[in-house]
Motif scaffolding. Structure first.
Motif, short mmCIF file in Angstrom:
data_model
loop_
_atom_site.label_atom_id
_atom_site.label_comp_id
_atom_site.label_asym_id
_atom_site.label_seq_id
_atom_site.Cartn_x
_atom_site.Cartn_y
_atom_site.Cartn_z
N ASP A 1 0.86 -1.19 0.00
CA ASP A 1 0.00 0.00 0.00
C ASP A 1 0.89 1.23 0.00
O ASP A 1 1.53 1.55 1.01
CB ASP A 1 -0.91 0.00 1.24
CG ASP A 1 -1.94 1.12 1.21
OD1 ASP A 1 -1.69 2.15 0.54
OD2 ASP A 1 -2.98 0.99 1.89
N ASP B 1 0.13 4.35 0.01
CA ASP B 1 -0.31 5.40 0.93
C ASP B 1 0.24 5.17 2.34
O ASP B 1 0.62 6.11 3.04
CB ASP B 1 -1.83 5.49 0.96
CG ASP B 1 -2.40 6.02 -0.36
OD1 ASP B 1 -1.73 6.86 -0.99
OD2 ASP B 1 -3.49 5.58 -0.76
N ARG B 2 0.26 3.92 2.77
CA ARG B 2 0.86 3.59 4.06
C ARG B 2 2.36 3.87 4.03
O ARG B 2 2.94 4.36 5.02
CB ARG B 2 0.60 2.12 4.42
CG ARG B 2 -0.84 1.82 4.81
CD ARG B 2 -1.06 0.31 4.92
NE ARG B 2 -0.17 -0.29 5.91
CZ ARG B 2 -0.45 -0.41 7.21
NH1 ARG B 2 -1.61 0.05 7.68
NH2 ARG B 2 0.39 -0.98 8.04
N LYS C 1 3.89 6.18 2.27
CA LYS C 1 4.07 7.63 2.36
C LYS C 1 3.82 8.13 3.77
O LYS C 1 4.52 9.03 4.26
CB LYS C 1 3.13 8.34 1.38
CG LYS C 1 3.46 8.12 -0.08
CD LYS C 1 2.44 8.82 -0.98
CE LYS C 1 2.77 8.60 -2.46
NZ LYS C 1 1.75 9.25 -3.34
N GLU C 2 2.82 7.57 4.44
CA GLU C 2 2.50 7.99 5.81
C GLU C 2 3.68 7.70 6.74
O GLU C 2 4.05 8.53 7.58
CB GLU C 2 1.24 7.27 6.29
CG GLU C 2 0.78 7.72 7.67
CD GLU C 2 -0.47 6.99 8.14
OE1 GLU C 2 -0.81 7.11 9.34
OE2 GLU C 2 -1.10 6.28 7.30
N GLY C 3 4.26 6.52 6.59
CA GLY C 3 5.43 6.17 7.41
C GLY C 3 6.63 7.05 7.09
O GLY C 3 7.39 7.45 7.99
N ASN D 1 6.71 10.14 6.26
CA ASN D 1 6.58 11.49 6.83
C ASN D 1 7.23 11.60 8.21
O ASN D 1 7.70 12.68 8.60
CB ASN D 1 5.11 11.88 6.92
CG ASN D 1 4.49 12.15 5.56
OD1 ASN D 1 5.19 12.52 4.62
ND2 ASN D 1 3.19 11.95 5.44
N TYR D 2 7.28 10.50 8.96
CA TYR D 2 7.86 10.55 10.30
C TYR D 2 9.38 10.76 10.26
O TYR D 2 9.96 11.22 11.25
CB TYR D 2 7.55 9.25 11.06
CG TYR D 2 6.09 9.13 11.48
CD1 TYR D 2 5.58 9.90 12.52
CD2 TYR D 2 5.23 8.24 10.84
CE1 TYR D 2 4.25 9.78 12.91
CE2 TYR D 2 3.91 8.12 11.21
CZ TYR D 2 3.42 8.90 12.25
OH TYR D 2 2.11 8.80 12.63
N PRO E 1 2.23 2.51 10.55
CA PRO E 1 3.08 3.67 10.25
C PRO E 1 3.60 4.36 11.50
O PRO E 1 4.73 4.87 11.53
CB PRO E 1 2.13 4.59 9.47
CG PRO E 1 1.11 3.68 8.87
CD PRO E 1 0.93 2.59 9.87
N GLU E 2 2.80 4.37 12.59
CA GLU E 2 3.19 5.04 13.83
C GLU E 2 4.40 4.39 14.49
O GLU E 2 5.08 5.01 15.32
CB GLU E 2 2.02 5.04 14.83
CG GLU E 2 0.78 5.79 14.36
CD GLU E 2 -0.06 4.97 13.38
OE1 GLU E 2 0.17 3.74 13.26
OE2 GLU E 2 -0.93 5.57 12.72
N LYS F 1 7.67 6.29 14.19
CA LYS F 1 7.85 7.35 15.19
C LYS F 1 8.45 6.78 16.48
O LYS F 1 9.34 7.37 17.09
CB LYS F 1 6.51 8.02 15.47
CG LYS F 1 6.58 9.18 16.45
CD LYS F 1 5.20 9.82 16.64
CE LYS F 1 5.27 11.00 17.61
NZ LYS F 1 3.93 11.61 17.80
#
Length: 319
Positions: free
Chosen positions: A167, A169-170, A172-174, A176-177, A260-261, A264
């Protein structure tokens, strides 16, 4: 007369053990034909300078990593008051590298101040990781291996993988951190000799965009079974294996192995114990050093310039 030079060059890293020369004998330099540094030093020896032309790379990349535009500096000493002309250095180096069928190409040479450092004067470095993922609607036969579908032109130039529920989108979300100032100890290859060295670095930007295959017109006319992605990462410096470990982590996020979190958390608790053993370190095949940037005024010869600031000494760059 002694002069310092900065060269910009590119290479395909597939055939090289590493960028850096890995061995010496006593206090004497010996050419190392299995490394980028060693081969360029052998070419510089053809100029017959008084000194040994030790090459100092701006970025210490591992074997298999490619470079579209990287740099290094070296000193050449010549009898009398004349110096070696930069244009002649480029000609002689490319002549030697072409004759010996190496995948290294010298693009430009400049005379710089005697205090200039290709590594410490760099203000940023831009890397690209090329990823190819099997399309969702493509089902391979049970007996098929993914290597059978990889275009031969892309051999060792991109990281190919099965979809496994990938995925973007997942991903990209990861990603960003990672942007910002962080301690990247979790994403560093553990080295007991350097375990106390600080691993704080700044990621200026990460851009994830659709890519395309580097293939001939014949191959491109066939039905492609992969989606290509380019991940561009910009920062001043990186710890050992940082980008390849970041990519392995983001792939694990994209296929749902970790949320994704979790990226962080791995940054907030910087430790080798925060690394998940199931995450695979991505291969060097898809990694490219795209550019090393300098302040334009630093590239103008001025022998009265002071030495680079001492705090830069702690910066390192290797992947």
């Amino acid at each position: 007369m002694k002069a310092r030079y900065l060269v910009f060059f590119s290479y395909i890293g597939t055939k090289f053990r590493s960028a850096e020369k890995l061995w010496f004998k006593g206090d004497k330099n010996y050419p190392d034909p299995e490394s980028i540094q060693g081969l360029i030093e052998i070419g510089l020896l053809k100029l017959k300078s008084i000194n040994y032309p030790s090459l100092f790379l701006s970025s210490r990349t591992d074997g298999g990593v490619h470079a579209i535009n990287t740099s290094a500096h070296f000193d050449l000493e010549r009898c009398g008051t004349r110096i070696y002309e930069p244009e002649n250095i480029v000609y002689e180096l490319n002549k030697f590298l072409h004759k010996n069928e190496t995948s290294i190409y010298i693009k430009k040479c400049l005379r710089v101040s005697d205090s200039f450092s290709a590594r410490f004067n760099a203000v940023s470095r831009t890397y690209l990781y090329r990823l190819a993922v099997l399309k969702r609607d493509v089902t391979l036969p049970q007996t098929a291996i993914i290597a059978s579908y990889i275009p031969i032109e892309e051999w060792k130039k991109c990281h190919f993988m099965r979809n496994l529920g990938f995925d973007i989108d997942r991903f990209k979300e990861g990603a960003n951190y990672f942007v910002g100032y962080h301690d990247f100890t979790t994403f560093k290859k553990f080295d007991k000799l350097n375990e106390k060295k600080h691993n704080r670095r700044v990621i200026q930007s990460i851009e994830v965009r659709p890519g395309r295959p580097m293939v001939t017109s014949y191959t491109s006319s066939q039905d492609g079974v992969f989606d290509y992605w380019d991940i561009e990462i910009k920062g001043k410096a990186f710890v050992h294996n940082q980008i390849r470990r970041m990519m392995g982590t983001l792939i694990s996020v994209a296929v749902g192995k970790i949320p994704p979190e979790e990226v962080k958390v791995m940054l907030q608790v910087p430790s080798k114990h925060s690394w998940h053993s199931f995450i695979q370190n991505c291969p060097p095949d898809g990694l490219y050093l795209c550019n090393v940037e300098y302040n334009p005024e630093d590239l103008v010869y001025n022998n009265e310039k002071s030495l680079p600031q001492e705090e830069a000494i702690e910066e390192s760059d290797r992947d």
